[in-house]
Design an enzyme around this catalytic site. Structure first.
Site, PDB file in Angstrom:
ATOM      1  N   ASP A  38      48.331  39.311  28.345  1.00  0.00           N
ATOM      2  CA  ASP A  38      49.320  38.693  29.227  1.00  0.00           C
ATOM      3  C   ASP A  38      50.694  39.118  28.714  1.00  0.00           C
ATOM      4  OD1 ASP A  38      48.837  35.889  31.184  1.00  0.00           O
ATOM      5  OD2 ASP A  38      50.863  36.629  30.808  1.00  0.00           O
ATOM      6  N   ASN A  91      43.597  40.918  36.595  1.00  0.00           N
ATOM      7  CA  ASN A  91      43.914  39.645  37.230  1.00  0.00           C
ATOM      8  C   ASN A  91      45.410  39.358  37.326  1.00  0.00           C
ATOM      9  OD1 ASN A  91      43.402  36.618  37.859  1.00  0.00           O
ATOM     10  ND2 ASN A  91      44.534  36.574  35.923  1.00  0.00           N
ATOM     11  N   TYR A 157      53.496  40.516  48.778  1.00  0.00           N
ATOM     12  CA  TYR A 157      52.229  40.046  48.225  1.00  0.00           C
ATOM     13  C   TYR A 157      51.061  40.481  49.101  1.00  0.00           C
ATOM     14  CZ  TYR A 157      48.838  36.923  46.028  1.00  0.00           C
ATOM     15  OH  TYR A 157      47.736  36.424  45.378  1.00  0.00           O
ATOM     16  N   LYS A 161      47.994  43.199  48.106  1.00  0.00           N
ATOM     17  CA  LYS A 161      46.585  42.819  48.051  1.00  0.00           C
ATOM     18  C   LYS A 161      45.750  43.630  49.041  1.00  0.00           C
ATOM     19  CE  LYS A 161      47.137  39.809  44.793  1.00  0.00           C
ATOM     20  NZ  LYS A 161      46.597  40.032  43.432  1.00  0.00           N
ATOM     21  N   ILE A 190      44.421  28.366  44.828  1.00  0.00           N
ATOM     22  CA  ILE A 190      43.729  27.875  43.636  1.00  0.00           C
ATOM     23  C   ILE A 190      44.697  27.080  42.770  1.00  0.00           C
ATOM     24  CG2 ILE A 190      42.386  28.553  41.598  1.00  0.00           C
ATOM     25  CD1 ILE A 190      41.002  29.270  44.234  1.00  0.00           C
ATOM     26  N   THR A 192      46.445  26.784  40.059  1.00  0.00           N
ATOM     27  CA  THR A 192      46.965  27.546  38.928  1.00  0.00           C
ATOM     28  C   THR A 192      48.453  27.235  38.778  1.00  0.00           C
ATOM     29  OG1 THR A 192      47.651  29.459  40.242  1.00  0.00           O
ATOM     30  CG2 THR A 192      45.352  29.410  39.479  1.00  0.00           C
TER      31      THR A 192
END
Length: 251
Positions: A38, A91, A157, A161, A190, A192
Site C-alpha cells: 500500500d 486491488n 472511475y 474500470k 462495499i 470500506t
C-alpha cells in the site's frame, strides 16, 4: 481452512485497509505468505503484524501502483524474500472527483487513470513474468460494478474500470496456455474507508437501497470470491468478470 495456499506467495496491493486487507488476511489464514502493499508503509506494517499474531506470514512493502518502477521493485522484493510469486491481487484504487464530463478536473482524471488502470497494467507487467518463472500462478484485478454500467459524475472511475476489464481479458488470453490465470472481480458498494469515511449515514442508506439485497456488502464477501478465483478450485476459470453486487446489476 476453505482454500489451500501453502507454499504460495501472494502480492496484494491496496492491502492496508478495506477489501485489500480482508483478502490479505484470508490468504494468510489459508497458508500463503502475503506481501502486504500500500502507499502507507506504517499501515502495511500493522496488517503484516496482525497476520503474524494470527500465526500467518506476511511482509510489508510500501509501493505506489501508479509508478512502474515501484511495482517492478515490489515484485522483485516478493521473489527475493520468498523465492517466487504465485498469486497477485491488483486491488489498489481511488474514486476521484465527482463532476460531469464537461467539467471534470483534468488532474483528477489523470490520477484515477494512473492508479486504477495504469497501476493494474504495471502490476501485471511484472507479476506475469515472475509467475512464469515460478511455474504458473493466478491474478485477480479488482474492477467494480462500474466496469459494466455507468454512474453519473464518475467518468474517470467508470472509464478506468471498463478499461480494466478489457485489459484483464486480453492478458488472460495471452497467458492461458502459459499457466497464468487472470480474472476480474466487480464489487458493488462495499463497507470500506473509501466509502464510509466520505459519506453521511443518510447517503450510505441511499446506496444500500440501490441493491436488491437491501444492504451494502462487506470486504469479507469480496475476499471470499477473490480467494476462490486464486485457488485451484477455479482452475478452469480465466478471462472472466465476476460480480459481488447484491443484485445491483440485475434490473
Amino acid at each position: 481452512m476453505m482454500f489451500e495456499f501453502t507454499q504460495k506467495t501472494a502480492l496484494v496491493t491496496g492491502a492496508a485497509s478495506g477489501i485489500g486487507k480482508a483478502i490479505a488476511l484470508e490468504l494468510a489464514a489459508s497458508g500463503a505468505t502475503v506481501v502486504v502493499s500500500d502507499l502507507d508503509e506504517a499501515a502495511c506494517g500493522r496488517v503484516a503484524e496482525e497476520i503474524a499474531r494470527a500465526g500467518g506470514r506476511a511482509l510489508a512493502r510500501a509501493a505506489d501502483v501508479s509508478d512502474a518502477a515501484a511495482m517492478e521493485a515490489a515484485v522483485a522484493f516478493a521473489e527475493a524474500e520468498t523465492g517466487g510469486l504465485h498469486l497477485a491481487v491488483n486491488n489498489a484504487g481511488i474514486g476521484g472527483a465527482q463532476a460531469p464530463v464537461g467539467e471534470y478536473p483534468l488532474e483528477s482524471w489523470a490520477q484515477v487513470i494512473g492508479v486504477n488502470l495504469n497501476g493494474v497494467f504495471y502490476g501485471m507487467r511484472y507479476q506475469i513474468p515472475a509467475m512464469e518463472r515460478a511455474g504458473g500462478g493466478a491474478i485477480v484485478n479488482m474492477a467494480s460494478i462500474l466496469g459494466s454500467v455507468g454512474f453519473a459524475n464518475s467518468s474517470a472511475y467508470v472509464a478506468s474500470k471498463h478499461a480494466l476489464l478489457g485489459l484483464t481479458k486480453t492478458a488472460a488470453m495471452e497467458y492461458a496456455q502459459k499457466g497464468v490465470r487472470i480474472n476480474a472481480v466487480g464489487p458493488a458498494f462495499i463497507q470500506t474507508p473509501l466509502l464510509t469515511d466520505n459519506l453521511s449515514d443518510e447517503m450510505l442508506a441511499g446506496l444500500a437501497g440501490l441493491h436488491p439485497i437491501g444492504r451494502i456488502g462487506t470486504p469479507e464477501e469480496v475476499s471470499a470470491l477473490t480467494c476462490f478465483l486464486l485457488s485451484e478450485r477455479a482452475s478452469f476459470i480465466t478471462g472472466s468478470y465476476h460480480l459481488v453486487d447484491g443484485g445491483y446489476t440485475a434490473p
